[in-house]
Motif scaffolding. Structure first.
Motif, PDB file in Angstrom:
ATOM      1  N   LEU A  21       3.018  12.011  -4.699  1.00  0.00           N
ATOM      2  CA  LEU A  21       2.592  11.209  -4.294  1.00  0.00           C
ATOM      3  C   LEU A  21       0.691  11.816  -5.081  1.00  0.00           C
ATOM      4  O   LEU A  21       0.190  12.570  -4.417  1.00  0.00           O
ATOM      5  N   PRO A  22       0.816  10.914  -6.333  1.00  0.00           N
ATOM      6  CA  PRO A  22      -0.489  11.059  -6.565  1.00  0.00           C
ATOM      7  C   PRO A  22      -1.712  10.524  -5.986  1.00  0.00           C
ATOM      8  O   PRO A  22      -2.858   9.741  -5.970  1.00  0.00           O
ATOM      9  N   TRP A  23      -1.869  11.423  -4.810  1.00  0.00           N
ATOM     10  CA  TRP A  23      -3.169  10.630  -3.505  1.00  0.00           C
ATOM     11  C   TRP A  23      -4.395  10.866  -3.897  1.00  0.00           C
ATOM     12  O   TRP A  23      -5.050   9.785  -3.686  1.00  0.00           O
ATOM     13  N   GLY A  73      -8.255   7.061  -4.713  1.00  0.00           N
ATOM     14  CA  GLY A  73      -9.272   6.554  -6.288  1.00  0.00           C
ATOM     15  C   GLY A  73      -9.385   5.277  -6.441  1.00  0.00           C
ATOM     16  O   GLY A  73      -9.948   4.149  -6.444  1.00  0.00           O
ATOM     17  N   ALA A  74      -7.853   4.748  -6.083  1.00  0.00           N
ATOM     18  CA  ALA A  74      -7.415   2.974  -6.882  1.00  0.00           C
ATOM     19  C   ALA A  74      -8.284   2.644  -5.175  1.00  0.00           C
ATOM     20  O   ALA A  74      -8.959   1.010  -5.672  1.00  0.00           O
ATOM     21  N   ALA A  75      -8.522   2.792  -3.902  1.00  0.00           N
ATOM     22  CA  ALA A  75      -8.498   1.932  -3.306  1.00  0.00           C
ATOM     23  C   ALA A  75     -10.194   2.031  -3.150  1.00  0.00           C
ATOM     24  O   ALA A  75     -10.472   0.954  -2.477  1.00  0.00           O
ATOM     25  N   LEU A  76     -10.640   3.017  -3.529  1.00  0.00           N
ATOM     26  CA  LEU A  76     -11.903   2.964  -3.319  1.00  0.00           C
ATOM     27  C   LEU A  76     -12.107   1.711  -4.312  1.00  0.00           C
ATOM     28  O   LEU A  76     -13.355   0.940  -3.864  1.00  0.00           O
TER      29      LEU A  76
END
Length: 110
Positions: free
Chosen positions: A82-84, A89-92
């Motif tokens: 998975l691209p953690w 970044g998307a969650a932030l």
């Protein structure tokens, strides 16, 4: 004798997958070495154009190696990681947008 009977009893898709696996493994091994050798010889030639071409070949070799490893993992049945960094970044960014929408929705002066 036992090994040959076992190989003959496999289904056609299994034999094809095995051949593809062996072909990919040998191609990865031979391509990685030959591309690196070509890039090294281009870098040693001394001219500026050869240095630029060597860098270009080196980056292409790295991309080819990355793709070969991904194909090798896919044939082995392994899923890509998975691209953690992208997920975090998307969650932030989502939390920031939610905070901005929540604070911007309040009435001024309250």
């Amino acid at each position: 004798m036992f090994g040959t009977n076992l190989l003959e009893r496999r289904s056609k898709p299994e034999r094809i997958a095995d051949q593809a696996w062996q072909h990919l493994a040998s191609a990865v091994a031979s391509a990685g070495d030959s591309v690196r050798d070509t890039a090294r010889s281009a870098r040693r030639s001394g001219s500026g154009l050869a240095d630029e071409a060597g860098d270009l070949v080196g980056s292409a070799a790295e991309e080819a190696h990355r793709r070969a490893v991904l194909a090798f993992d896919a044939l082995a049945g392994r899923r890509p990681a998975l691209p953690w960094a992208l997920l975090v970044g998307a969650a932030l960014a989502g939390a920031d947008a939610g905070w901005a929408a929540g604070s911007g929705g309040r009435a001024p002066g309250r």
